[in-house]
Design a protein around this motif. Sequence first.
Motif, PDB file in Angstrom:
ATOM      1  N   ASP A   1      12.927 -19.138 -55.245  1.00  0.00           N
ATOM      2  CA  ASP A   1      13.104 -20.261 -54.313  1.00  0.00           C
ATOM      3  C   ASP A   1      14.581 -20.481 -54.007  1.00  0.00           C
ATOM      4  O   ASP A   1      14.959 -20.741 -52.863  1.00  0.00           O
ATOM      5  CB  ASP A   1      12.484 -21.542 -54.884  1.00  0.00           C
ATOM      6  CG  ASP A   1      10.969 -21.516 -54.847  1.00  0.00           C
ATOM      7  OD1 ASP A   1      10.415 -20.802 -53.977  1.00  0.00           O
ATOM      8  OD2 ASP A   1      10.344 -22.194 -55.678  1.00  0.00           O
ATOM      9  N   GLU A   2      15.411 -20.367 -55.039  1.00  0.00           N
ATOM     10  CA  GLU A   2      16.863 -20.492 -54.847  1.00  0.00           C
ATOM     11  C   GLU A   2      17.378 -19.419 -53.897  1.00  0.00           C
ATOM     12  O   GLU A   2      18.181 -19.695 -53.008  1.00  0.00           O
ATOM     13  CB  GLU A   2      17.588 -20.318 -56.187  1.00  0.00           C
ATOM     14  CG  GLU A   2      18.041 -21.586 -56.838  1.00  0.00           C
ATOM     15  CD  GLU A   2      18.749 -21.279 -58.150  1.00  0.00           C
ATOM     16  OE1 GLU A   2      19.768 -20.558 -58.124  1.00  0.00           O
ATOM     17  OE2 GLU A   2      18.276 -21.762 -59.179  1.00  0.00           O
ATOM     18  N   LEU A   3      16.921 -18.186 -54.101  1.00  0.00           N
ATOM     19  CA  LEU A   3      17.353 -17.081 -53.249  1.00  0.00           C
ATOM     20  C   LEU A   3      16.881 -17.270 -51.809  1.00  0.00           C
ATOM     21  O   LEU A   3      17.600 -16.951 -50.865  1.00  0.00           O
ATOM     22  CB  LEU A   3      16.845 -15.751 -53.800  1.00  0.00           C
ATOM     23  CG  LEU A   3      17.535 -15.240 -55.057  1.00  0.00           C
ATOM     24  CD1 LEU A   3      16.809 -14.022 -55.605  1.00  0.00           C
ATOM     25  CD2 LEU A   3      18.977 -14.915 -54.775  1.00  0.00           C
ATOM     26  N   GLU A   4      15.674 -17.798 -51.630  1.00  0.00           N
ATOM     27  CA  GLU A   4      15.166 -18.045 -50.291  1.00  0.00           C
ATOM     28  C   GLU A   4      16.026 -19.088 -49.574  1.00  0.00           C
ATOM     29  O   GLU A   4      16.375 -18.939 -48.403  1.00  0.00           O
ATOM     30  CB  GLU A   4      13.709 -18.517 -50.376  1.00  0.00           C
ATOM     31  CG  GLU A   4      13.065 -18.691 -49.025  1.00  0.00           C
ATOM     32  CD  GLU A   4      11.612 -19.103 -49.134  1.00  0.00           C
ATOM     33  OE1 GLU A   4      10.961 -19.177 -48.092  1.00  0.00           O
ATOM     34  OE2 GLU A   4      11.120 -19.352 -50.257  1.00  0.00           O
ATOM     35  N   ASN A   5      16.374 -20.155 -50.289  1.00  0.00           N
ATOM     36  CA  ASN A   5      17.242 -21.183 -49.714  1.00  0.00           C
ATOM     37  C   ASN A   5      18.628 -20.626 -49.406  1.00  0.00           C
ATOM     38  O   ASN A   5      19.234 -20.951 -48.381  1.00  0.00           O
ATOM     39  CB  ASN A   5      17.338 -22.383 -50.650  1.00  0.00           C
ATOM     40  CG  ASN A   5      16.039 -23.126 -50.774  1.00  0.00           C
ATOM     41  OD1 ASN A   5      15.175 -23.045 -49.889  1.00  0.00           O
ATOM     42  ND2 ASN A   5      15.849 -23.826 -51.870  1.00  0.00           N
ATOM     43  N   GLU A   6      19.141 -19.803 -50.296  1.00  0.00           N
ATOM     44  CA  GLU A   6      20.444 -19.190 -50.110  1.00  0.00           C
ATOM     45  C   GLU A   6      20.449 -18.308 -48.855  1.00  0.00           C
ATOM     46  O   GLU A   6      21.405 -18.334 -48.076  1.00  0.00           O
ATOM     47  CB  GLU A   6      20.823 -18.350 -51.330  1.00  0.00           C
ATOM     48  CG  GLU A   6      22.134 -17.635 -51.243  1.00  0.00           C
ATOM     49  CD  GLU A   6      23.346 -18.541 -51.308  1.00  0.00           C
ATOM     50  OE1 GLU A   6      24.445 -18.062 -50.994  1.00  0.00           O
ATOM     51  OE2 GLU A   6      23.214 -19.730 -51.670  1.00  0.00           O
ATOM     52  N   ALA A   7      19.378 -17.566 -48.632  1.00  0.00           N
ATOM     53  CA  ALA A   7      19.285 -16.710 -47.446  1.00  0.00           C
ATOM     54  C   ALA A   7      19.329 -17.552 -46.172  1.00  0.00           C
ATOM     55  O   ALA A   7      20.022 -17.183 -45.201  1.00  0.00           O
ATOM     56  CB  ALA A   7      18.012 -15.880 -47.486  1.00  0.00           C
TER      57      ALA A   7
ATOM     58  N   THR B   1      30.187 -11.789 -47.642  1.00  0.00           N
ATOM     59  CA  THR B   1      30.236 -11.645 -49.103  1.00  0.00           C
ATOM     60  C   THR B   1      29.015 -12.295 -49.751  1.00  0.00           C
ATOM     61  O   THR B   1      28.408 -11.719 -50.656  1.00  0.00           O
ATOM     62  CB  THR B   1      31.536 -12.260 -49.656  1.00  0.00           C
ATOM     63  OG1 THR B   1      32.649 -11.610 -49.032  1.00  0.00           O
ATOM     64  CG2 THR B   1      31.632 -12.099 -51.153  1.00  0.00           C
ATOM     65  N   ARG B   2      28.634 -13.464 -49.277  1.00  0.00           N
ATOM     66  CA  ARG B   2      27.442 -14.121 -49.817  1.00  0.00           C
ATOM     67  C   ARG B   2      26.184 -13.311 -49.530  1.00  0.00           C
ATOM     68  O   ARG B   2      25.281 -13.231 -50.363  1.00  0.00           O
ATOM     69  CB  ARG B   2      27.312 -15.531 -49.246  1.00  0.00           C
ATOM     70  CG  ARG B   2      28.344 -16.495 -49.827  1.00  0.00           C
ATOM     71  CD  ARG B   2      28.276 -17.847 -49.199  1.00  0.00           C
ATOM     72  NE  ARG B   2      27.059 -18.550 -49.590  1.00  0.00           N
ATOM     73  CZ  ARG B   2      26.755 -19.761 -49.151  1.00  0.00           C
ATOM     74  NH1 ARG B   2      27.562 -20.402 -48.339  1.00  0.00           N
ATOM     75  NH2 ARG B   2      25.641 -20.331 -49.543  1.00  0.00           N
ATOM     76  N   LEU B   3      26.143 -12.680 -48.359  1.00  0.00           N
ATOM     77  CA  LEU B   3      25.018 -11.823 -48.021  1.00  0.00           C
ATOM     78  C   LEU B   3      24.968 -10.608 -48.945  1.00  0.00           C
ATOM     79  O   LEU B   3      23.894 -10.193 -49.383  1.00  0.00           O
ATOM     80  CB  LEU B   3      25.127 -11.384 -46.558  1.00  0.00           C
ATOM     81  CG  LEU B   3      23.922 -10.710 -45.941  1.00  0.00           C
ATOM     82  CD1 LEU B   3      22.710 -11.638 -45.967  1.00  0.00           C
ATOM     83  CD2 LEU B   3      24.224 -10.288 -44.525  1.00  0.00           C
ATOM     84  N   CYS B   4      26.126 -10.051 -49.276  1.00  0.00           N
ATOM     85  CA  CYS B   4      26.188  -8.925 -50.220  1.00  0.00           C
ATOM     86  C   CYS B   4      25.672  -9.346 -51.594  1.00  0.00           C
ATOM     87  O   CYS B   4      24.919  -8.611 -52.242  1.00  0.00           O
ATOM     88  CB  CYS B   4      27.614  -8.400 -50.336  1.00  0.00           C
ATOM     89  SG  CYS B   4      28.209  -7.563 -48.861  1.00  0.00           S
ATOM     90  N   PHE B   5      26.077 -10.534 -52.051  1.00  0.00           N
ATOM     91  CA  PHE B   5      25.588 -11.031 -53.346  1.00  0.00           C
ATOM     92  C   PHE B   5      24.082 -11.258 -53.315  1.00  0.00           C
ATOM     93  O   PHE B   5      23.380 -11.011 -54.290  1.00  0.00           O
ATOM     94  CB  PHE B   5      26.298 -12.332 -53.738  1.00  0.00           C
ATOM     95  CG  PHE B   5      27.741 -12.150 -54.116  1.00  0.00           C
ATOM     96  CD1 PHE B   5      28.192 -10.983 -54.717  1.00  0.00           C
ATOM     97  CD2 PHE B   5      28.656 -13.149 -53.877  1.00  0.00           C
ATOM     98  CE1 PHE B   5      29.520 -10.813 -55.067  1.00  0.00           C
ATOM     99  CE2 PHE B   5      29.983 -12.994 -54.228  1.00  0.00           C
ATOM    100  CZ  PHE B   5      30.424 -11.822 -54.826  1.00  0.00           C
ATOM    101  N   PHE B   6      23.564 -11.729 -52.168  1.00  0.00           N
ATOM    102  CA  PHE B   6      22.134 -11.941 -52.013  1.00  0.00           C
ATOM    103  C   PHE B   6      21.382 -10.614 -52.128  1.00  0.00           C
ATOM    104  O   PHE B   6      20.397 -10.502 -52.852  1.00  0.00           O
ATOM    105  CB  PHE B   6      21.847 -12.616 -50.664  1.00  0.00           C
ATOM    106  CG  PHE B   6      20.386 -12.709 -50.338  1.00  0.00           C
ATOM    107  CD1 PHE B   6      19.586 -13.673 -50.930  1.00  0.00           C
ATOM    108  CD2 PHE B   6      19.801 -11.828 -49.434  1.00  0.00           C
ATOM    109  CE1 PHE B   6      18.233 -13.762 -50.638  1.00  0.00           C
ATOM    110  CE2 PHE B   6      18.458 -11.910 -49.134  1.00  0.00           C
ATOM    111  CZ  PHE B   6      17.669 -12.878 -49.733  1.00  0.00           C
ATOM    112  N   PHE B   7      21.855  -9.586 -51.422  1.00  0.00           N
ATOM    113  CA  PHE B   7      21.220  -8.269 -51.506  1.00  0.00           C
ATOM    114  C   PHE B   7      21.286  -7.714 -52.924  1.00  0.00           C
ATOM    115  O   PHE B   7      20.341  -7.087 -53.399  1.00  0.00           O
ATOM    116  CB  PHE B   7      21.855  -7.282 -50.532  1.00  0.00           C
ATOM    117  CG  PHE B   7      21.423  -7.485 -49.107  1.00  0.00           C
ATOM    118  CD1 PHE B   7      20.081  -7.582 -48.779  1.00  0.00           C
ATOM    119  CD2 PHE B   7      22.357  -7.572 -48.098  1.00  0.00           C
ATOM    120  CE1 PHE B   7      19.675  -7.768 -47.474  1.00  0.00           C
ATOM    121  CE2 PHE B   7      21.964  -7.754 -46.784  1.00  0.00           C
ATOM    122  CZ  PHE B   7      20.625  -7.852 -46.476  1.00  0.00           C
TER     123      PHE B   7
END
Length: 138
Positions: A127-133, A107-113
């Motif tokens: 930067d936040e998205l990079e850390n989240e990935a 689910t977190r991966l779906c939100f990231f995409f």
Amino acid sequence: MKDGLNICQDLAEMGIQSQLHPRSDGKRIYLPPACHTLSRKEKISFCQCLRRVKVPQGYSSNIKNIVQLKDLKLVGLKSHDCHVLMQHLLAMAIRDILPNKVRLAITRLCFFFNAICSKVLDPMKLDELENEAAIILC
């Protein structure tokens, strides 16, 4: 040839979890399924969920026609259909199927995409998205 104990020690040194080590029943070697592997019953549930999905006209192709319940497969996906599936439908379709930790990661991966494919992307959030990935993949 190595015996079973040495192989298990080698697998442990590589960081492979003990519940995923190959098991032997005498004649055959059995590889246990990973936590994200779906059983036949779970695949049926997943495909039926996708088959029942209704989306606005023009949002994506008719998902019903892509799902094949006989073979339990998704056939004929176009790139936009894959985007819709990854960003929106996958998180919904797995919500009652997979274990909580696996479901949360997907689910977190779906939100990231969804965030990186949006029309407007805030450069300050990259930067936040990079850390989240990195966190999601771990």
